[in-house]
Design a protein around this motif. Structure first.
Motif, short mmCIF file in Angstrom:
data_model
loop_
_atom_site.label_atom_id
_atom_site.label_comp_id
_atom_site.label_asym_id
_atom_site.label_seq_id
_atom_site.Cartn_x
_atom_site.Cartn_y
_atom_site.Cartn_z
N PHE A 176 0.94 -0.83 -0.11
CA PHE A 176 0.16 0.03 0.26
C PHE A 176 0.70 1.09 0.05
CE2 PHE A 176 -2.41 -3.27 1.57
CZ PHE A 176 -4.12 -3.49 1.84
N TRP A 177 1.34 2.24 -1.35
CA TRP A 177 1.66 3.26 -1.11
C TRP A 177 0.99 4.69 -0.99
CZ3 TRP A 177 6.98 2.61 -2.24
CH2 TRP A 177 7.04 1.24 -2.68
N GLY A 178 1.27 5.34 -0.19
CA GLY A 178 0.94 6.38 -0.34
C GLY A 178 1.38 7.73 -0.89
N VAL A 179 0.26 8.09 -1.70
CA VAL A 179 0.70 9.25 -3.47
C VAL A 179 0.00 10.10 -3.33
CG1 VAL A 179 1.68 6.84 -4.88
CG2 VAL A 179 -0.53 7.43 -4.88
N LYS A 180 0.67 11.60 -4.46
CA LYS A 180 -0.13 12.47 -4.18
C LYS A 180 -1.12 12.20 -5.38
CE LYS A 180 1.47 15.64 -1.33
NZ LYS A 180 3.13 16.39 -2.00
N ASN A 181 -2.56 12.13 -4.93
CA ASN A 181 -3.16 12.15 -6.79
C ASN A 181 -3.44 13.70 -7.44
OD1 ASN A 181 -3.98 9.81 -6.20
ND2 ASN A 181 -6.17 10.25 -5.86
N ASP A 182 -2.38 15.20 -6.87
CA ASP A 182 -3.10 16.50 -7.73
C ASP A 182 -2.04 16.94 -8.39
OD1 ASP A 182 -1.76 16.85 -5.41
OD2 ASP A 182 -3.60 18.53 -4.89
N THR A 183 -0.89 15.94 -7.88
CA THR A 183 0.89 16.62 -8.65
C THR A 183 1.27 16.31 -9.90
OG1 THR A 183 1.17 17.10 -6.02
CG2 THR A 183 2.59 17.24 -7.48
N ARG A 184 0.76 17.13 -10.79
CA ARG A 184 1.33 16.20 -12.22
C ARG A 184 2.93 16.15 -12.45
NH1 ARG A 184 2.62 18.78 -17.07
NH2 ARG A 184 1.76 18.13 -18.71
N LEU A 185 2.85 14.66 -13.07
CA LEU A 185 4.43 14.48 -13.58
C LEU A 185 4.83 13.65 -11.92
CD1 LEU A 185 6.66 17.68 -14.93
CD2 LEU A 185 5.23 16.00 -15.95
N PHE A 186 4.50 13.03 -11.05
CA PHE A 186 4.63 12.99 -9.80
C PHE A 186 3.66 11.86 -9.42
CE2 PHE A 186 7.76 15.92 -9.73
CZ PHE A 186 8.87 15.56 -8.86
N GLY A 187 2.47 12.50 -9.42
CA GLY A 187 1.29 11.33 -8.76
C GLY A 187 -0.39 12.26 -9.54
N LEU A 188 -1.19 11.89 -9.95
CA LEU A 188 -2.03 12.69 -10.76
C LEU A 188 -2.91 11.58 -10.51
CD1 LEU A 188 -3.19 15.85 -11.07
CD2 LEU A 188 -2.70 15.27 -13.64
N MET A 189 -4.50 12.07 -10.44
CA MET A 189 -5.01 12.14 -11.06
C MET A 189 -6.00 11.60 -12.94
SD MET A 189 -7.65 8.64 -10.82
CE MET A 189 -7.17 8.76 -8.43
N ASN A 190 -5.48 10.60 -13.41
CA ASN A 190 -6.57 10.32 -14.22
C ASN A 190 -7.99 10.16 -14.27
OD1 ASN A 190 -7.38 10.47 -17.10
ND2 ASN A 190 -5.36 8.95 -18.01
N ILE A 191 -8.67 11.80 -14.78
CA ILE A 191 -9.74 11.48 -14.31
C ILE A 191 -10.73 10.28 -15.24
CG2 ILE A 191 -10.18 13.12 -13.30
CD1 ILE A 191 -11.80 15.04 -16.00
N GLU A 192 -10.16 9.82 -16.65
CA GLU A 192 -11.26 8.93 -17.18
C GLU A 192 -10.91 7.98 -17.14
OE1 GLU A 192 -9.37 10.82 -21.18
OE2 GLU A 192 -10.68 11.87 -20.63
N THR A 193 -9.22 7.25 -16.71
CA THR A 193 -9.01 6.08 -16.76
C THR A 193 -9.42 5.60 -14.60
OG1 THR A 193 -6.47 6.72 -16.57
CG2 THR A 193 -7.04 5.88 -18.82
#
Ligand code: GLU
Length: 267
Positions: free
Chosen positions: A44-61
């Motif tokens: 279980f990895w804690g990651v950013k979901n709002d930081t482009r290039l590092f951890g960003l949620m792709n709302i389509e996939t």
């Protein structure tokens, strides 16, 4: 036996059972992660979901994407084999240490600087990315670097980040407005709640690429070596992460991932 005595005996019995029960099972935060993942191959990895290039949620996939995510996937494969599962849990700069302390996540790979202060609470892997703090401003802004931040300027930063602490040191006169996460901080910059936003230049680069009206101002003014944070007392898991990191650096996987996300940066 009198009813009063029966009730008393029953309460003592159930309390003892409760106590015995809790002796056998350790709380999640104290479980040995390395032993657990040998039985159930999932990290279980804690990651950013709002930081482009590092951890960003792709709302389509509905998948989270970025450098940190790809590194976490490569490390998971290295530690657990092809069938190992990397599960991503959203963290922000403010929530990441509490979430690891509670045992909600096994590791944090989320643009996190290794700092003395944080080392009191968690352990870190070896450095996996070298960042440095900078400023983001609207194009045409009179702010050209950290030296232009004075008592008449407001700087936007994110709670729980080293950037919020560093800016007090480098621009002690400036007003600081701290937001919950990077999405909110950038919205605040766009709506004129601040004159500049501050965090690591690689994160700001991601925002500038997406929003061409904004640009980085000045050089980096701090060193922000990123590490993977792991709870204290998880030596076997920490060792496995460091070994896997060394392997992906040796076999070229790390470089491939780096070039995918930062094609114009020399490493
Ligand atoms: N690297 C800095 C930090 O760890 C800023 C990025 C972030 O907020 O995650 O605080």
């Amino acid at each position: 036996m009198k009813l009063k005595h029966k009730v008393w005996l029953l309460s003592v019995l159930s309390l003892s059972l409760l106590f015995l029960g809790s002796c056998g099972t350790k709380s999640i935060a104290n479980q040995d992660i390395f032993e657990r993942i040998e039985e159930t191959p999932e990290i279980f990895w804690g990651v950013k979901n709002d930081t482009r290039l590092f951890g960003l949620m792709n709302i389509e996939t509905r998948e989270v994407e970025g450098f940190d995510i790809d590194i976490a996937k490569a490390l998971t494969k290295e530690i657990l084999g092809e069938d190992g599962k990397a599960t991503f849990v959203e963290v922000t700069s403010k929530t990441r240490i509490p979430l690891i302390k509670n045992g909600n996540i096994d590791a944090i790979i989320a643009t996190m600087t290794i700092s003395e202060e944080r080392l009191k609470q968690v352990d870190f892997s070896n450095v996996y990315f070298d960042a440095g703090q900078s400023l983001l401003v609207k194009k045409g802004s009179p702010i050209k670097g950290v030296e232009d931040l004075d008592a008449n300027t407001t700087v936007l930063a994110v709670k729980g980040s080293t950037s919020a602490l560093n800016i007090r040191e480098h621009a002690p006169e400036a007003k600081i407005l701290e937001l919950e996460n990077y999405a909110e901080a950038f919205t605040a910059l766009q709506s004129g709640q601040g004159d500049a936003m501050t965090t690591d230049s690689a994160i700001l680069l991601g925002m500038a690429e997406e929003n061409p009206d904004y640009t980085l101002a000045g050089d980096i003014f701090t060193d922000e070596p990123y590490g993977i944070a792991i709870n204290k007392g998880q030596e076997a898991f920490l060792e496995a992460v460091n070994q896997a990191l060394a392997t992906i650096k040796e076999n070229g996987t790390y470089q491939e991932i780096f070039d995918k996300w930062f094609p114009n940066v020399n490493n």
